[in-house]
Design an enzyme around this catalytic site. Structure first.
Site, PDB file in Angstrom:
ATOM      1  N   LYS A 171       0.879  -1.179   0.000  1.00 35.88           N
ATOM      2  CA  LYS A 171       0.000   0.000   0.000  1.00 35.88           C
ATOM      3  C   LYS A 171       0.917   1.230   0.000  1.00 35.88           C
ATOM      4  CE  LYS A 171      -4.171   1.812   0.364  1.00 35.88           C
ATOM      5  NZ  LYS A 171      -5.271   1.611  -0.596  1.00 35.88           N
ATOM      6  N   ASP A 232      -5.990 -15.886   3.501  1.00 37.01           N
ATOM      7  CA  ASP A 232      -7.344 -16.414   3.757  1.00 37.01           C
ATOM      8  C   ASP A 232      -8.196 -16.261   2.497  1.00 37.01           C
ATOM      9  OD1 ASP A 232      -6.744 -16.961   6.454  1.00 37.01           O
ATOM     10  OD2 ASP A 232      -8.725 -16.299   7.110  1.00 37.01           O
TER      11      ASP A 232
END
Ligand code: NAI
Length: 333
Positions: A171, A232
């Site tokens: 980011k 995940d």
């Protein structure tokens, strides 16, 4: 030659899936001896510690740990023992392969993504400070040393396993200094691997791309928190957390565990899916140069998944953990 490993039986579904995996390893004649320790909540409730000194000492002697999930209280209570183990033994590379299995039908076919998650720093250092009654600050730590070694591990893995592309997830548009450092380490190391395509994605865009075009991605490398979340997501692409193994690797120690947690909602019901933990054990066997045993177990799992008769409820079946385990044993060569 027989190799001794340390086994931590965690809590929640931990004991059930540990029993299943050890039964299968023994049936597959894995040349292993086991030092088994109860860890986690039951130990904490009986003697106030989550892991005994003897258990730590066993891992320090054997260097290889097969660890089932341990509960971490949310919002308060003790700090994560999983994070502690990764930090204490400098298990800096969390390797999480997500590969579609033809027997498990999901909206996403042909996924084959390996996530390299930095495992020792980022927001996971857990440094939080109460500034006033309504304000808390959390510290994100990114260092050149930790960034470079996880990025090198990802490229080295890609080269050794004939993978074509390594993508850095970050980011750095917002976190210009911290994620900026991670990205600049990536761009520098990528030049040492001209045979491998390298590129980068901002983490939010990466989430969308993983759902839209998962087949386009190969090896991913990223700081700790993004790795936690995105792996995940990749497990969801291949059919869920019950199917996602992991290795936590350092220069001296190695720990193998399922990506999922202690699943308290299904604990003690005898229906937990042991596949992710079993595949983690297979990664451990690969690490110990016992590929033949690992591959025998993998083909047995593939057959059981393919025949569908003995699937656990998370995979749409009705089998118990014990029935699933026995079906795998029956398929061993
Ligand atoms: P979780 O992974 O335990 O469960 C999420 C969902 O997936 C639940 O519905 C659960 O039933 C299902 N699930 C997970 N593993 C499964 C399996 N093997 N078979 C069938 N279904 C399965 O995540 P959750 O609920 O967020 O965390 C529970 C506890 O586990 C928390 O205390 C958390 O801190 C801890 N945890 C521990 C980890 C570790 O020991 N490495 C990793 C992740 C969470």
């Amino acid at each position: 030659m027989m190799k001794t490993i340390t086994v931590f039986k965690g809590d929640g579904i931990g004991p059930e899936i540990t029993d299943a995996v050890l039964t299968i390893l023994q049936a597959a004649k894995a040349p292993l001896a086991y030092e088994i320790f109860q860890v986690g909540i039951p130990l904490y409730e009986s003697c106030g510690e989550l892991i005994s000194e003897k258990a730590f000492a066993s891992f320090e002697k054997n260097k290889v740990l097969l660890k089932s999930p341990i509960t971490t209280p949310i919002g308060s209570g003790f700090r994560s023992i999983n994070v502690l183990l990764r930090k204490k033994y400098d298990l800096y590379a969390n390797v999480r392969p997500a590969k579609s299995n033809p027997a498990i039908v999901t909206p996403f076919a042909d996924v084959d993504i390996v996530t390299f998650r930095e495992n020792t720093e980022d927001l996971y250092v857990g440094v939080e400070e109460q500034i006033d009654a309504d304000t808390v600050h959390a510290t994100k730590i990114i260092t050149r040393k930790a960034s470079e070694r996880i990025i090198r591990a990802a490229f080295a893995y890609a080269r050794a396993n004939h993978r074509k592309r390594v993508t850095c997830v970050h980011k750095a548009n917002i976190l210009k200094m911290s994620d900026g450092l991670f990205l600049s380490c990536f761009n520098k190391i990528a030049k040492e691997y001209p045979d491998i395509v390298s590129d980068d994605r901002i983490v939010d865009n990466m989430c969308m791309q993983l759902v839209q075009y998962p087949q386009a991605y190969d090896v991913l490398v990223m700081p700790n928190l993004y790795g936690d979340i995105l792996s995940d997501l990749t497990s969801g692409l291949i059919g869920g957390l019950g199917l996602m193994p992991s290795a936590n690797l350092g220069s001296e120690y190695a720990m193998f565990e399922a990506v999922h947690g202690s699943a308290p909602d299904i604990a003690d019901k005898g229906i937990a899916n042991p596949t992710a933990f079993l595949w983690s054990a297979c990664m451990m066997l690969d690490h110990l140069n016992e590929q033949a045993v690992a591959n025998n177990i993998r083909q047995a799992v593939d057959q059981v998944l393919f025949h569908k008769e003995w699937l656990t409820p998370d995979l749409g079946g009705q089998a118990t953990t014990k029935q699933f385990t026995q079906a795998i044993i029956d398929m061993l060569r």
